[in-house]
Design a protein around this motif. Sequence first.
Motif, PDB file in Angstrom:
ATOM      1  N   ASN A  97       6.432   7.683   1.757  1.00  0.00           N
ATOM      2  CA  ASN A  97       7.651   8.407   1.406  1.00  0.00           C
ATOM      3  C   ASN A  97       7.332   9.721   0.685  1.00  0.00           C
ATOM      4  OD1 ASN A  97       9.199   6.332   2.456  1.00  0.00           O
ATOM      5  ND2 ASN A  97       9.367   5.266   0.502  1.00  0.00           N
ATOM      6  N   ARG A  98       7.950  10.801   1.143  1.00  0.00           N
ATOM      7  CA  ARG A  98       7.816  12.141   0.555  1.00  0.00           C
ATOM      8  C   ARG A  98       6.388  12.669   0.603  1.00  0.00           C
ATOM      9  NH1 ARG A  98      10.267   8.831  -2.489  1.00  0.00           N
ATOM     10  NH2 ARG A  98       8.556   8.764  -3.979  1.00  0.00           N
ATOM     11  N   ALA A  99       5.550  12.090   1.443  1.00  0.00           N
ATOM     12  CA  ALA A  99       4.188  12.617   1.606  1.00  0.00           C
ATOM     13  C   ALA A  99       4.235  13.965   2.319  1.00  0.00           C
ATOM     14  CB  ALA A  99       3.331  11.635   2.387  1.00  0.00           C
TER      15      ALA A  99
ATOM     16  N   TRP B  14       3.426  -5.131  13.086  1.00  0.00           N
ATOM     17  CA  TRP B  14       4.472  -6.124  13.280  1.00  0.00           C
ATOM     18  C   TRP B  14       4.735  -6.830  11.947  1.00  0.00           C
ATOM     19  CZ3 TRP B  14      -0.542  -6.746  14.656  1.00  0.00           C
ATOM     20  CH2 TRP B  14      -1.208  -7.888  14.225  1.00  0.00           C
ATOM     21  N   ASP B  15       6.016  -7.056  11.714  1.00  0.00           N
ATOM     22  CA  ASP B  15       6.477  -7.628  10.449  1.00  0.00           C
ATOM     23  C   ASP B  15       6.202  -6.658   9.297  1.00  0.00           C
ATOM     24  OD1 ASP B  15       7.502  -9.897  11.577  1.00  0.00           O
ATOM     25  OD2 ASP B  15       5.673 -11.066  11.317  1.00  0.00           O
ATOM     26  N   GLY B  16       6.946  -6.807   8.239  1.00  0.00           N
ATOM     27  CA  GLY B  16       6.760  -5.944   7.089  1.00  0.00           C
ATOM     28  C   GLY B  16       7.540  -4.652   7.220  1.00  0.00           C
ATOM     29  N   GLU B  17       7.049  -3.608   6.558  1.00  0.00           N
ATOM     30  CA  GLU B  17       7.776  -2.342   6.517  1.00  0.00           C
ATOM     31  C   GLU B  17       6.802  -1.181   6.450  1.00  0.00           C
ATOM     32  OE1 GLU B  17      11.131  -0.120   3.692  1.00  0.00           O
ATOM     33  OE2 GLU B  17      10.768  -2.280   3.544  1.00  0.00           O
ATOM     34  N   MET B  18       7.083  -0.142   7.233  1.00  0.00           N
ATOM     35  CA  MET B  18       6.314   1.102   7.184  1.00  0.00           C
ATOM     36  C   MET B  18       7.302   2.246   7.078  1.00  0.00           C
ATOM     37  SD  MET B  18       3.555   2.719   9.886  1.00  0.00           S
ATOM     38  CE  MET B  18       2.262   1.563   9.428  1.00  0.00           C
ATOM     39  N   SER B  19       7.152   3.064   6.043  1.00  0.00           N
ATOM     40  CA  SER B  19       8.150   4.087   5.782  1.00  0.00           C
ATOM     41  C   SER B  19       7.520   5.456   5.566  1.00  0.00           C
ATOM     42  CB  SER B  19       8.977   3.709   4.551  1.00  0.00           C
ATOM     43  OG  SER B  19       9.896   4.734   4.233  1.00  0.00           O
ATOM     44  N   PHE B  20       8.107   6.456   6.273  1.00  0.00           N
ATOM     45  CA  PHE B  20       7.755   7.860   6.091  1.00  0.00           C
ATOM     46  C   PHE B  20       9.005   8.643   5.674  1.00  0.00           C
ATOM     47  CE2 PHE B  20       4.419   6.234   8.752  1.00  0.00           C
ATOM     48  CZ  PHE B  20       3.292   6.975   8.457  1.00  0.00           C
ATOM     49  N   SER B  21       9.903   7.996   4.987  1.00  0.00           N
ATOM     50  CA  SER B  21      11.164   8.633   4.608  1.00  0.00           C
ATOM     51  C   SER B  21      10.911   9.867   3.754  1.00  0.00           C
ATOM     52  CB  SER B  21      12.049   7.650   3.830  1.00  0.00           C
ATOM     53  OG  SER B  21      12.423   6.557   4.643  1.00  0.00           O
ATOM     54  N   GLY B  22      11.529  10.984   4.155  1.00  0.00           N
ATOM     55  CA  GLY B  22      11.392  12.219   3.394  1.00  0.00           C
ATOM     56  C   GLY B  22      10.042  12.885   3.507  1.00  0.00           C
TER      57      GLY B  22
ATOM     58  N   VAL C 241       0.870  -1.178   0.000  1.00  0.00           N
ATOM     59  CA  VAL C 241       0.000   0.000   0.000  1.00  0.00           C
ATOM     60  C   VAL C 241       0.903   1.223   0.000  1.00  0.00           C
ATOM     61  CG1 VAL C 241      -1.836   1.259   1.174  1.00  0.00           C
ATOM     62  CG2 VAL C 241      -1.777  -1.240   1.279  1.00  0.00           C
ATOM     63  N   SER C 242       0.725   2.094  -0.989  1.00  0.00           N
ATOM     64  CA  SER C 242       1.646   3.208  -1.152  1.00  0.00           C
ATOM     65  C   SER C 242       0.903   4.542  -1.191  1.00  0.00           C
ATOM     66  CB  SER C 242       2.464   3.032  -2.432  1.00  0.00           C
ATOM     67  OG  SER C 242       3.279   4.161  -2.656  1.00  0.00           O
ATOM     68  N   PHE C 243       1.396   5.486  -0.358  1.00  0.00           N
ATOM     69  CA  PHE C 243       0.936   6.873  -0.369  1.00  0.00           C
ATOM     70  C   PHE C 243       2.119   7.788  -0.713  1.00  0.00           C
ATOM     71  CE2 PHE C 243      -2.143   4.674   2.231  1.00  0.00           C
ATOM     72  CZ  PHE C 243      -3.340   5.322   2.030  1.00  0.00           C
ATOM     73  N   ASP C 244       3.061   7.297  -1.471  1.00  0.00           N
ATOM     74  CA  ASP C 244       4.259   8.086  -1.791  1.00  0.00           C
ATOM     75  C   ASP C 244       3.868   9.391  -2.484  1.00  0.00           C
ATOM     76  OD1 ASP C 244       5.750   6.077  -0.748  1.00  0.00           O
ATOM     77  OD2 ASP C 244       6.536   5.327  -2.657  1.00  0.00           O
TER      78      ASP C 244
END
Length: 455
Positions: free
Chosen positions: A283-285, A300-308, A256-259
């Motif tokens: 990312n970059r939101a 838990w498990d997987g990946e959650m990213s708010f990079s940038g 699921v992407s909100f980039d």
Amino acid sequence: MTDSRGPRSAPQDRELRLWKIGRALTVTFAVAVLAAGSVFYSLVALLDIRKIDSTAKLDANTLFDLVKLSFGVVAGAGALVALVVAYRRQRVDEAGAHRDATRLHTERFTTAVSQIGDASPAVRLGGVHALAGLADDAPDGSLRQTCIDVLCAYLQLPFIPDPGADPAHQEEHHRYLALRKVRHTVLRLIGDHYRRPQETQRSWQGCDLDLTGVTVDGDLNFNGATLAGGTVSFDGAVFNGGAVSFDGAVFNDGAVSFDGAVFNGGTVSFDRAAFCGSEVSFNRAEFSAGTVSFRGAKCWDGEMSFSGAVFSAGTVSFADVVFSCDKRPFGGIKVSFGGAVFSGGEVSFHSAAFSHGRESFGGAVFSGGAVSFSHTVFHGGRELFRHAVFSGGEVSFHSAEFSRGRESFGGAVFSGGTVSFNEARGPAPDGLLVAVGTPVPATVTLPLIWLSPNP
């Protein structure tokens, strides 16, 4: 709107491939003979028969048994032929039925797409419902995905903004409201179908959902939905009104992407959502207005990213979120706010728990607004705030718990704003005292026990 694409081809649409009848019968008889021989010799071995009596005399009983056996063999062979022919006829009938269903679906699909491209909003609305019904009744998953893709493409089309309620533009204003109703209906139908259990016929769970660049100014309800498998994209979407809810949703084994999404109005909620084994990316939101909440989510498990990501206004809450409780050496969820910029608004991690995962605010910049980590528990994140920059705003670690002292602030810069560790518990995080420097700046508050020579 017109779309010249037809439904995607499915594996079942390919030419039906059957062996020639002679080859099929030969193989069937060979398999039957081998099976009969295997059963016969198995019985011989099981009954421990060592010798079969033989005689040159053929009596009436033996002759009668041979006749019955011959008729049995012929009957068995006929049954095998009938079985092969019936199977082939069934396959051909199924293929024909599927072709007929696909042909009918294609005709209805063409009509529905034409309706969506009509100038009349009422006709477009009918086309939207027709496409949703086609997706429900699609003979296979590929045709269903095609219908969903067209609905998403409709939302991606540019639309004329509201000219306002000026009487001089009354007709344009009414048309804008009518077309917005069509768009909101598409959003509602998408949410309704993703909330249905996956085992039901009309559920769209597991299908891809491409809402890249869409403007979401109405309600979108994914409450309790399960997003398992497939790809859901809100990349570059703009949320500027309405209520978008993923409350209680389950994100499992998908992406699921909100980039690059922009949150500048309305409410987006992931409260009590569960993230397990999926990749969720912001990312970059840009969070510049409105409210975004992850309160009580479990990750838990997987990946959650708010990079940038950029937090410049509005309210974003991660209160009571649990990031991983998996104790495997390389298990747990990977959470990244690396390079994120906190320059305004309110961001809260109140009572959140970072436990046994790979969490990082490395390189994040805290230059404005209010960011709260009060009562947050940090347990095992070694790269937590490495090289982070605290240059403005208010950052609070009030009553935060650093349970092992391995959470790193190495290379962090404290050059402005206020940073408070008042009543923080546990040993001082690694590298924090060096990064703060001596004497401690007036803008940084540390527990006295951390400053003691022998804490």
